[in-house]
Enzyme design. Structure first.
Site, short mmCIF file in Angstrom:
data_model
loop_
_atom_site.label_atom_id
_atom_site.label_comp_id
_atom_site.label_asym_id
_atom_site.label_seq_id
_atom_site.Cartn_x
_atom_site.Cartn_y
_atom_site.Cartn_z
CG ASP A 1 -1.79 1.22 1.30
OD1 ASP A 1 -1.41 2.27 0.75
OD2 ASP A 1 -2.87 1.12 1.88
CG HIS A 2 1.32 4.41 -3.12
ND1 HIS A 2 0.04 4.10 -3.52
CD2 HIS A 2 1.41 5.75 -3.22
CE1 HIS A 2 -0.59 5.21 -3.84
NE2 HIS A 2 0.22 6.24 -3.68
CG HIS B 1 -4.31 4.57 -0.51
ND1 HIS B 1 -3.38 3.56 -0.53
CD2 HIS B 1 -4.54 4.87 -1.81
CE1 HIS B 1 -3.06 3.27 -1.80
NE2 HIS B 1 -3.76 4.05 -2.59
CE LYS C 1 1.17 8.95 -0.65
NZ LYS C 1 1.65 9.72 -1.79
C1 BG6 Z 1 -3.64 4.78 -6.15
C2 BG6 Z 1 -4.98 4.85 -6.83
O1 BG6 Z 1 -3.57 3.72 -5.26
O2 BG6 Z 1 -3.42 6.00 -5.44
C3 BG6 Z 1 -5.07 6.04 -7.75
O3 BG6 Z 1 -5.19 3.66 -7.58
C4 BG6 Z 1 -4.72 7.31 -7.01
O4 BG6 Z 1 -6.38 6.15 -8.32
C5 BG6 Z 1 -3.40 7.16 -6.27
O5 BG6 Z 1 -4.62 8.34 -7.97
C6 BG6 Z 1 -3.13 8.35 -5.37
O6 BG6 Z 1 -1.83 8.26 -4.85
P1 BG6 Z 1 -1.01 9.57 -4.45
O7 BG6 Z 1 0.26 9.03 -3.91
O8 BG6 Z 1 -0.86 10.38 -5.70
O9 BG6 Z 1 -1.85 10.28 -3.42
#
Ligand code: BG6
Length: 485
Positions: free
Chosen positions: A176-177, A239, A181
């Site tokens: 989960d990126h 997220h 962060k």
């Molecule tokens: C991704 C979603 O996980 O997160 C995208 O699939 C979204 O739709 C993105 O745009 C948002 O990530 P960040 O890091 O730009 O807030």
């Protein structure tokens, strides 16, 4: 990390070009990728090693925001290899196994990264298992899986069940990126490396918590994916509920992966599940005007691009404190923040004007773009008897650590997976509980006759119904991190 091969399935896709290769190269430039490592890309196209290297460099030039050291690039690119094959075909995996054998000296660890559409996850893992490539005789084997992890509880359970036939839970790194962060990792530091916040971090002092992840972008040519999922699956399941867990969880016994993950699961277990009838009361789902006309969106699509949901956490710490979460595409700004609104003082003895609207304290954790923390408190306006004004105590990462101090989330996550630290990855039980919470909400909003989506204007802060959701409880959305209206 003495000798490691990173195998990226789906290397020809966007994610690899935009995020994975730039992150791996930056780790290399920063001397964080230690030992002898190789990166092997696997995908359907018939590229050569040279073609992969060229495309990798283009990705870095286009998407990485850092300076490239050309000598380092030269060293790095010679560690990139490409193997063409099909995710569904066992013979392609036999070929992969043979090619890796000839590239690697033994023992060598392997990190398999599944940067493919989710429909291939189980195929790939099965084929790795069948061809003996999960076997740990010659070094560890780990698998990183990208989201989405299922589309509901049932499908998530099935994926977990299928992959756990081949892998142990501790070999699986569900990414989960957001957890990678810097500012998201700072939530636990802010809460538990300070003594001033934790004593007031509960229902006695906190009125409500607001979590906003607003995006300015729309579909970005991803309609094929997005139109089948919508904002709740795309952003909340992972997220936003992760952010809620970090704000609401109890202090873990240690910083170890499973101690942290146990606490996150515990708090999600306490999140109230809504009945079908409650969903409408506590949530607003919307769609931006013009969405239906976007390229690739199905006719008359009911896919939500915005959601605001009020959650409750039924435990001692949080009973009665609403957690308002919202996220949407095509909003006025890109902005992610967590605002903790404290209660008003129990008694105001100051001679304030009649109907004076007192502002209670807010602590805002600013996740992006202007990373930092803001604390709003009241002060006396000079030369008045006791008029008050809200002022802001601000901390900005860039002022303290410099403009470019915040690394890309994928750098942290790739490094942690290589080091075997799963704290910032999702465990199977957590992924299922998140679906358990959201499935009733998704289901109730599926019928447009019963719950029509609220339409909102592009470049706005979402539908007015989302404001009413808070106004009904005498709250309103707060922008805690900047000079917004
Ligand atoms: C991704 C979603 O996980 O997160 C995208 O699939 C979204 O739709 C993105 O745009 C948002 O990530 P960040 O890091 O730009 O807030």
């Amino acid at each position: 990390m003495d000798r490691t091969t990173i195998v990226i399935f789906g290397i020809s896709g966007d994610l690899a070009q935009r995020k994975l290769i730039p992150a791996l190269f930056n780790l290399y430039q920063k001397k964080r990728l230690k030992g002898d490592f190789k990166i092997v890309g696997f995908a359907g196209r018939s590229w050569s090693d040279e073609e992969l290297r060229k495309i990798a460099r283009e990705g870095i030039d286009k998407f990485a925001g850092y300076q490239v050291n050309d000598d380092k690039w030269h060293e790095f690119k010679n560690r990139l290899y490409y193997i063409s094959g099909k995710f569904q075909e066992e013979s392609s995996f036999t070929n992969l196994a043979n090619q890796l054998e000839s590239l690697e000296d033994k023992p060598a660890n392997r990190l398999y990264y599944l940067a493919t559409p989710p429909s291939f996850f189980t195929n790939i893992i099965d084929n790795l298992g069948r061809t003996g490539q999960i076997d740990e005789e010659n070094g560890w084997r780990r698998v990183v899986i990208e989201k989405p992890f299922g589309t509901d509880l049932e499908s998530a359970k099935k994926i977990n069940h299928d992959i756990l036939k081949v892998l142990r839970e501790d070999q699986i790194y569900r990414i989960d990126h957001y957890l990678g962060k810097e500012t998201v990792q700072n939530i636990l530091i802010a809460r538990f490396a300070n003594t001033i916040f934790e004593p007031v971090w509960n229902r006695n002092y906190i009125s409500n918590v607001q979590i906003t992840v607003a995006e300015k972008v729309g579909l970005e040519h991803r309609a094929g994916y997005y139109d089948t999922v919508g904002v709740v699956r795309d952003m909340f399941q992972n997220h936003l509920l992760q952010l809620l867990s970090l704000v609401a969880m109890e202090p873990p016994a240690s910083y170890k992966a499973n101690d942290q993950r146990d606490e996150k699961v515990k708090v999600l277990k306490a999140v109230r599940r809504f009945t079908h009838d409650e969903v409408k009361k506590y949530s607003v789902l919307g769609q931006y005007r013009g969405y239906k006309e976007e390229e690739g969106v199905v006719e008359n699509s009911q896919t939500p691009t915005y959601a605001a949901i009020q959650f409750f956490i039924d435990n001692w710490r949080w009973q009665g404190v609403p957690f308002y979460l919202r996220s949407g595409k095509m909003m006025a700004e890109k902005m992610s923040e967590i605002v903790i609104q404290f209660k008003c003082p129990p008694h105001l003895m100051f001679p304030l004007p009649e109907n004076y609207k007192f502002t209670s304290n807010t602590l805002s954790l600013c996740l992006q773009p202007d990373e930092g923390i803001h604390l709003k408190f009241e002060t006396k306006v000079p030369d008045t008897i006791a008029e008050t004004k809200s002022v802001d105590l601000e901390y900005h990462y860039k002022d303290v650590f410099g403009e470019k101090s915040i690394p890309e989330a994928y750098e942290r996550l790739l490094l942690d997976a290589l080091l075997g630290d799963a704290a910032l990855f999702t465990r199977s039980d957590r992924s299922e509980i998140a679906w358990e919470i959201l499935d009733p909400i998704i289901e109730a909003w599926q019928n447009p006759n019963e719950n029509p989506l609220a339409i909102y204007e592009q470049n706005s802060w979402g539908p007015k119904e989302a404001d009413e959701l808070l106004n009904n409880q005498e709250h309103s959305w707060i922008h805690g991190c900047g000079n917004h209206s």
